[in-house]
Design an enzyme around this catalytic site. Structure first.
Site, PDB file in Angstrom:
ATOM      1  CG  ASP A  89      -0.338  -0.112   2.538  1.00 54.54           C
ATOM      2  OD1 ASP A  89       0.876  -0.376   2.603  1.00 54.54           O
ATOM      3  OD2 ASP A  89      -1.030   0.083   3.547  1.00 54.54           O
ATOM      4  CE1 TYR A  91       7.835   3.720   0.414  1.00 56.50           C
ATOM      5  CE2 TYR A  91       7.422   5.257  -1.391  1.00 56.50           C
ATOM      6  CZ  TYR A  91       8.146   4.198  -0.855  1.00 56.50           C
ATOM      7  OH  TYR A  91       9.162   3.614  -1.578  1.00 56.50           O
ATOM      8  CG  PHE A 102       8.354   0.104  -4.361  1.00 56.97           C
ATOM      9  CD1 PHE A 102       8.640  -0.278  -3.059  1.00 56.97           C
ATOM     10  CD2 PHE A 102       7.664  -0.800  -5.162  1.00 56.97           C
ATOM     11  CE1 PHE A 102       8.279  -1.528  -2.567  1.00 56.97           C
ATOM     12  CE2 PHE A 102       7.296  -2.053  -4.686  1.00 56.97           C
ATOM     13  CZ  PHE A 102       7.603  -2.416  -3.387  1.00 56.97           C
ATOM     14  CG  HIS A 216       8.357  -5.428   0.882  1.00 57.59           C
ATOM     15  ND1 HIS A 216       8.901  -4.243   1.339  1.00 57.59           N
ATOM     16  CD2 HIS A 216       7.260  -5.083   0.153  1.00 57.59           C
ATOM     17  CE1 HIS A 216       8.158  -3.229   0.902  1.00 57.59           C
ATOM     18  NE2 HIS A 216       7.165  -3.704   0.185  1.00 57.59           N
TER      19      HIS A 216
END
Length: 255
Positions: A89, A91, A102, A216
């Site tokens: 989801d 930031y 990202f 991740h």
């Protein structure tokens, strides 16, 4: 085109007003035309979650990203996608989320630690120097879809908009990417880069497309399999095997 004009008008507005406008807008005014067609089957779910987001903003919640960017990933034509990078989801830090997984805006300093780890792996994999900025639009312009599983979040509360309906929308989006066909009826080139368990869960939707899975890039998990996974060179090799041009992963020094 009308959709582009509507997006520019939306960007010019002030929050929370633009959030209130989103649920009633035509899909063609929110995203590229081929995405509007592909997501028409989950239009009700999309309008429902946009209504939830609008209600949260109207009640004073600081919703991220800005209304003008909440569906930004779908402005890139579906037909152009050749690499899918799936995040979790947005930031939750105010000023960071820009609607692309990202990525952050060019002026944002410092960049998030997950993105710094992505740059570290890119340097190890390809020998490319890390950048001080987090503008990844040079990737999206080459057909890299930077999509989050959930497309909004409350500031300071990671995961706060999970289970509100975004998952149905992004499930349809991943399925649409996997099912694209060329004019000759052949499956279009695609490589999926799935980082973390949330992303890996969509693998059955990809209908046999090549997949690169790892931990991740978050500081909490990057050392457990993300570092050393070489996703960028591997993705390019898989694209070339499908007859597609590789991605130029090197980002400009200044966005």
């Amino acid at each position: 085109m009308a959709g582009e004009e509507a997006l520019f008008e939306l960007e010019a507005g002030a929050d929370p007003g633009p959030f209130e406008a989103l649920p009633g807008m035509a899909l063609e005014d929110l995203m590229a035309p081929d995405w509007a067609r592909a997501l028409s089957g989950v239009e009700d779910e999309l309008r429902s979650v946009l209504a939830f987001v609008a209600a949260e903003a109207a009640h004073g919640a600081h919703v991220l990203p800005a209304a003008s960017n909440i569906l930004r990933a779908f402005r890139q034509p579906l037909a152009d996608v050749k690499v899918l990078i799936l995040g979790q989801d947005p930031y939750p830090t105010p000023g960071h989320a820009v609607g692309l997984s990202f990525a952050v805006s060019g002026p944002t300093r410092p960049i998030p630690r997950s993105l710094a780890n992505i740059y570290r792996e890119m340097e190890t994999d390809l020998g490319l120097p890390p950048r001080v900025h987090g503008d990844l639009s040079a990737w999206t312009g080459q057909g890299v879809l930077l999509l989050n599983r959930v497309l909004s979040v409350a500031a300071g509360a990671a995961g706060s908009h999970r289970g509100k309906g975004w998952e149905a929308v992004t499930t349809a989006a991943v399925t649409a990417v996997a099912r694209r066909r060329s004019a000759a009826g052949q499956q279009s080139p695609l490589v999926a880069i799935l980082w973390g368990k949330d992303a890996e869960a969509v693998q059955p939707l990809l209908e046999g497309a090549p997949v690169i899975c790892s931990a991740h890039p978050s500081p909490l998990s990057a050392s457990r399999g993300f570092f050393g996974s070489r996703p960028f060179s591997r993705a390019n090799a898989l694209l070339e095997m499908q007859g597609a041009d590789p991605v130029i992963w090197e980002l400009p020094p200044v966005p």
